[in-house]
Design a protein around this motif. Structure first.
Motif, short mmCIF file in Angstrom:
data_model
loop_
_atom_site.label_atom_id
_atom_site.label_comp_id
_atom_site.label_asym_id
_atom_site.label_seq_id
_atom_site.Cartn_x
_atom_site.Cartn_y
_atom_site.Cartn_z
N HIS A 10 51.09 56.39 55.11
CA HIS A 10 50.76 55.00 55.38
C HIS A 10 51.30 54.63 56.77
O HIS A 10 52.42 54.12 56.90
CB HIS A 10 51.37 54.08 54.32
CG HIS A 10 50.88 54.40 52.93
ND1 HIS A 10 49.65 54.01 52.48
CD2 HIS A 10 51.47 55.09 51.92
CE1 HIS A 10 49.48 54.42 51.23
NE2 HIS A 10 50.57 55.09 50.87
N PRO A 11 50.54 54.89 57.81
CA PRO A 11 51.02 54.58 59.16
C PRO A 11 51.09 53.07 59.35
O PRO A 11 50.45 52.31 58.63
CB PRO A 11 49.96 55.22 60.05
CG PRO A 11 48.73 55.28 59.22
CD PRO A 11 49.22 55.51 57.81
N PRO A 12 51.87 52.61 60.31
CA PRO A 12 51.96 51.16 60.56
C PRO A 12 50.61 50.63 61.06
O PRO A 12 49.77 51.38 61.56
CB PRO A 12 53.05 51.05 61.63
CG PRO A 12 53.08 52.40 62.28
CD PRO A 12 52.75 53.38 61.20
N LEU A 13 50.42 49.35 60.88
CA LEU A 13 49.14 48.73 61.24
C LEU A 13 48.99 48.71 62.76
O LEU A 13 49.81 48.13 63.48
CB LEU A 13 49.08 47.31 60.68
CG LEU A 13 47.80 46.52 60.99
CD1 LEU A 13 46.58 47.25 60.45
CD2 LEU A 13 47.89 45.11 60.42
N ARG A 14 47.97 49.36 63.22
CA ARG A 14 47.61 49.38 64.63
C ARG A 14 46.09 49.28 64.74
O ARG A 14 45.36 49.80 63.89
CB ARG A 14 48.09 50.68 65.32
CG ARG A 14 49.60 50.82 65.41
CD ARG A 14 50.17 49.82 66.41
NE ARG A 14 51.60 50.03 66.59
CZ ARG A 14 52.55 49.46 65.87
NH1 ARG A 14 52.21 48.67 64.86
NH2 ARG A 14 53.81 49.69 66.12
N ARG A 15 45.63 48.62 65.78
CA ARG A 15 44.18 48.56 66.01
C ARG A 15 43.68 49.91 66.51
O ARG A 15 44.33 50.57 67.33
CB ARG A 15 43.85 47.48 67.03
CG ARG A 15 44.16 46.08 66.53
CD ARG A 15 43.70 45.00 67.50
NE ARG A 15 44.44 45.05 68.75
CZ ARG A 15 43.92 45.41 69.92
NH1 ARG A 15 42.63 45.78 69.98
NH2 ARG A 15 44.64 45.43 71.01
N ALA A 16 42.52 50.31 66.00
CA ALA A 16 41.97 51.61 66.35
C ALA A 16 41.30 51.54 67.71
O ALA A 16 40.57 50.60 68.03
CB ALA A 16 40.97 52.07 65.29
N ALA A 17 41.55 52.56 68.53
CA ALA A 17 40.93 52.62 69.85
C ALA A 17 39.70 53.50 69.87
O ALA A 17 38.86 53.38 70.77
CB ALA A 17 41.94 53.14 70.88
N ASP A 70 47.24 52.98 71.11
CA ASP A 70 47.78 53.53 72.36
C ASP A 70 48.74 52.57 73.03
O ASP A 70 49.14 52.78 74.19
CB ASP A 70 46.65 53.88 73.32
CG ASP A 70 45.75 52.69 73.63
OD1 ASP A 70 46.00 51.59 73.07
OD2 ASP A 70 44.81 52.85 74.42
N GLY A 71 49.14 51.51 72.33
CA GLY A 71 50.13 50.57 72.84
C GLY A 71 49.56 49.41 73.61
O GLY A 71 50.33 48.53 74.06
#
Length: 383
Positions: A10-17, A70-71
């Motif tokens: 369960h990776p942390p919530l990040r927007r997909a690039a 990607d930050g």
């Protein structure tokens, strides 16, 4: 060890690039939940049919708060991305306009009922997602991979492998009954592969989330329908019988069912009496007293208006004839009872015309009927 495995699952919530339609929010949520992005996007489209303003505001807020994988931040972040920056500013401005239009009232952000336009847009969005997913599935995933339906290439012939030394394999389901030789290999019974277990858990989680989203959407639809029906009068058959003009409501409402408005016992005054009725789905019937004219002024045309008006005109004509006959008989009697009957009848007719009251204004009921799905009619006694 367990925390590392949980973080990997369960990776942390990040927007997909790399997998995004707008700003990658749905794909990021799907990656965190370990489901396919298609399910999250379909759920978002279905929810937009009920709470489009709220969904847009939530989407813009998540895109502003959550960075990309990607930050990169949404507005003016690094690395530069002109497309995402334009979409980000558009989403933020649109969300702000919706908030201002709703007056920052949460109740205005959720529509009270499903609209035809919202359902059509939601259906179009689901179809577009299905077509996009089909095209992505049909395309080869890696270079050199064959597309679905393409026969596999012929494999080159392989030379036969040299015979392996005889080896005895014993499944360790219990203690061995005979001594184990040196060339005997003891292994545990084979279990399901790790990949199969992960896929099974993922499918179970996907179905669970899909079922939860479906139930949530159905509950929202039912709640919206209940709010809409409550706003327009509820469900069932009802009859309204006002006893006086003061009891006549300014508007009668019903969600689904049949509504009767009975005015036959009501003493209508001379002039026009307004009656307004709204029915979402069903039938409306208005009963009027004899001799009353009816006007249909609403978006739904009432049936039986001409018949009621003809009956009112016939009744008025009969009353006038009876009144004329009564007045003529009285005048003729007075003329015969006096000497010089003709002169007396003339003077009596002049007095009758002078004393005759002016024509009275007819009684009229003006009905403003608005029936969403159904019909409306008007009925009179004896008509």
């Amino acid at each position: 060890m367990n925390s590392d495995a949980s973080a990997a699952a369960h990776p942390p919530l990040r927007r997909a690039a790399d997998d995004h339609l707008l700003l990658g929010v749905c794909a990021g949520i799907a990656r965190t939940l370990d489901v396919r992005p298609l399910f999250v996007r379909v759920a978002a489209i279905l929810l937009s049919a009920i709470a489009f303003p709220l969904l847009v505001i939530a989407y813009a807020a998540i895109a502003l708060i959550v960075p990309r994988d990607d930050g990169r931040a949404l507005l003016g972040g690094e690395p530069r991305d002109g497309r995402e920056q334009l979409l980000g500013w558009s989403a933020v401005v649109f969300a702000g306009v919706l908030l201002l239009a709703a007056g920052f009232d949460p109740e205005q952000l959720v529509w009270p009922a499903l609209s035809g336009a919202g359902l059509l847009l939601a259906a179009g969005g689901v179809i577009a997602l299905a077509v996009r997913e089909g095209r992505r599935t049909a395309a080869p995933a890696v270079p050199g991979a064959r597309a679905p339906g393409t026969p596999p290439a012929a494999a080159p012939p392989r030379e036969p492998a040299p015979p392996a030394p005889a080896t005895t394999v014993v499944l360790a389901s219990g203690p061995p009954a005979t001594p184990i030789q040196d060339d005997t290999i003891v292994i545990d019974p084979p279990g399901p592969p790790a990949d199969a277990t992960v896929q099974r858990r993922r499918r179970g989680r996907t179905w669970l989330i899909a079922t939860g989203v479906t139930l949530l959407v159905l509950a929202a639809i039912v709640a919206a329908g209940a709010v809409a029906l409550g706003a327009i009068g509820g469900i069932g058959d009802t009859t309204k019988r006002p006893a006086t003009i003061a009891d006549l409501d300014s508007e009668y409402r019903l969600g689904v069912g049949a509504m009767d408005i009975d005015l036959r016992e009501l003493k209508l005054p001379r002039g026009t009496t307004d009656v307004r009725a709204t029915v979402g789905a069903g039938n409306l019937t208005v009963f009027v007293p004899p001799g009353v004219h009816v006007e249909s002024i609403g978006p739904t045309e009432l049936t039986g208006v001409d018949r009621v008006n003809r009956a009112a005109r016939v009744l008025e004509l009969r009353e006038r004839r009876a009144l004329r006959a009564a007045r003529g008989g009285a005048t003729a009697g007075r003329g015969r009872a006096t000497p010089g009957g003709r002169a007396a009848r003339g003077r009596g007719a002049e007095r009758t015309r002078a004393a005759a009251p002016p024509a009275r204004e007819p009684r009229t009921v003006s009905i403003d009927a608005d029936i969403g799905l159904g019909s409306a009619s008007v009925i009179t006694t004896g008509g």
